[in-house]
Design a protein around this motif. Structure first.
Motif, PDB file in Angstrom:
ATOM      1  N   GLU A  26       0.877  -1.077   0.205  1.00  0.00           N
ATOM      2  CA  GLU A  26      -0.051   0.005   0.100  1.00  0.00           C
ATOM      3  C   GLU A  26       0.770   1.383   0.191  1.00  0.00           C
ATOM      4  N   PRO A  27       0.570   2.369  -0.639  1.00  0.00           N
ATOM      5  CA  PRO A  27       1.213   3.552  -0.726  1.00  0.00           C
ATOM      6  C   PRO A  27       1.151   4.234   0.646  1.00  0.00           C
ATOM      7  N   ASP A  28       0.340   4.134   1.358  1.00  0.00           N
ATOM      8  CA  ASP A  28       0.272   4.786   2.503  1.00  0.00           C
ATOM      9  C   ASP A  28      -0.720   4.197   3.476  1.00  0.00           C
ATOM     10  N   ASP A  29      -1.099   4.894   4.656  1.00  0.00           N
ATOM     11  CA  ASP A  29      -1.952   4.214   5.484  1.00  0.00           C
ATOM     12  C   ASP A  29      -3.301   5.090   5.360  1.00  0.00           C
ATOM     13  N   ALA A  30      -4.276   4.186   4.358  1.00  0.00           N
ATOM     14  CA  ALA A  30      -5.689   4.864   4.137  1.00  0.00           C
ATOM     15  C   ALA A  30      -6.606   5.145   5.323  1.00  0.00           C
ATOM     16  N   ASP A  31      -6.288   4.062   6.472  1.00  0.00           N
ATOM     17  CA  ASP A  31      -7.362   4.482   7.672  1.00  0.00           C
ATOM     18  C   ASP A  31      -6.631   5.662   8.368  1.00  0.00           C
TER      19      ASP A  31
END
Length: 245
Positions: A39-44
């Motif tokens: 994942e590119p970043d922490d979506a949550d």
């Protein structure tokens, strides 16, 4: 003139709140897990910061759905995100917000206030500005930047053509763009202008590349006959866009 750069009591309270939130939701174990994931970043975490608490829209005016704060408050949040190495696209959205405030683009500022990611499609390796530029906004002319002796748009390798209906189309590539993998909108310098591109459009491709900082992913962006909306035009073609913030 006395310039007081100290944070106010309210800004320090904001710092305490953000620090506590990150301690709960972005411990180093979670940061490491996200950095090692595809994942590119922490979506949550981004949803918590941008949507539930509205931190992404601190500098967006209240009538556009933002908090109506300033960049001092934004700096507090950036400092705490950096302290926690939080893997969220906050810096890129902040830079894009600054440009949109200059341009007065209410539609995209509302997009920021809604928690969507907007990235400025510039090479992450681009150096600091060497020249000045002036933003021109007058009722009788289209908002535009006047630039001198600059080549940043040339570095983006993006050309502007016109469709049969006279609408701008972008073709080319921008390399090593920060925080653009999840962006809904890209702000792309091309041909002496700044254009907004919807990343869901056919012809937009983003490919992740290796980044030394695994909490700040980079990607190469390629554009093939992508419809774009002109946000501002410059004084000439293929100029470097510089900042006076």
């Amino acid at each position: 003139m006395n310039l007081d750069l100290r944070y106010t009591e309210d800004q320090e309270l904001l710092r305490d709140s953000v620090r506590a939130m990150l301690a709960d939701h972005a411990p180093w174990t979670r940061v490491l897990k996200v950095a090692e994931s595809p994942e590119p970043d922490d979506a949550d975490l981004w949803r918590l910061l941008a949507v539930e608490t509205g931190l992404a829209a601190l500098a967006v005016p209240e009538h556009l759905g933002g908090a109506g704060g300033g960049f001092a408050e934004t700096a507090v949040v950036l400092e705490e995100l950096g302290r926690a190495c939080a893997p969220v696209p906050y810096l890129g959205t902040t830079v894009a917000t600054r440009a949109l405030l200059h341009l007065g683009d209410t539609d995209l500022l509302r997009t920021v206030a809604a928690g969507e990611v907007i990235a400025l499609a510039l090479p992450f390796s681009a150096g600091p500005p060497r020249d000045d530029r002036e933003f021109v906004s007058k009722p009788e002319v289209q908002p535009h930047f006047v630039t001198r002796n600059s080549d940043l748009a040339a570095r983006s390798e993006v050309e502007v053509t016109l469709s049969g209906d006279g609408e701008p189309l972008l073709n080319g590539a921008v390399h090593s763009v920060a925080e653009a993998l999840r962006a809904r909108v890209l702000l792309v310098p091309a041909g002496g202008g700044l254009y907004a591109v919807d990343t869901s459009a056919a012809g937009v491709r983003r490919e992740q590349v290796v980044s030394l900082d695994e909490t700040r992913p980079l990607c190469d962006v390629s554009l093939w006959n992508v419809p774009a909306r002109l946000l501002a035009s410059g004084s000439g073609r293929r100029r470097r866009w510089t900042r006076r913030w």
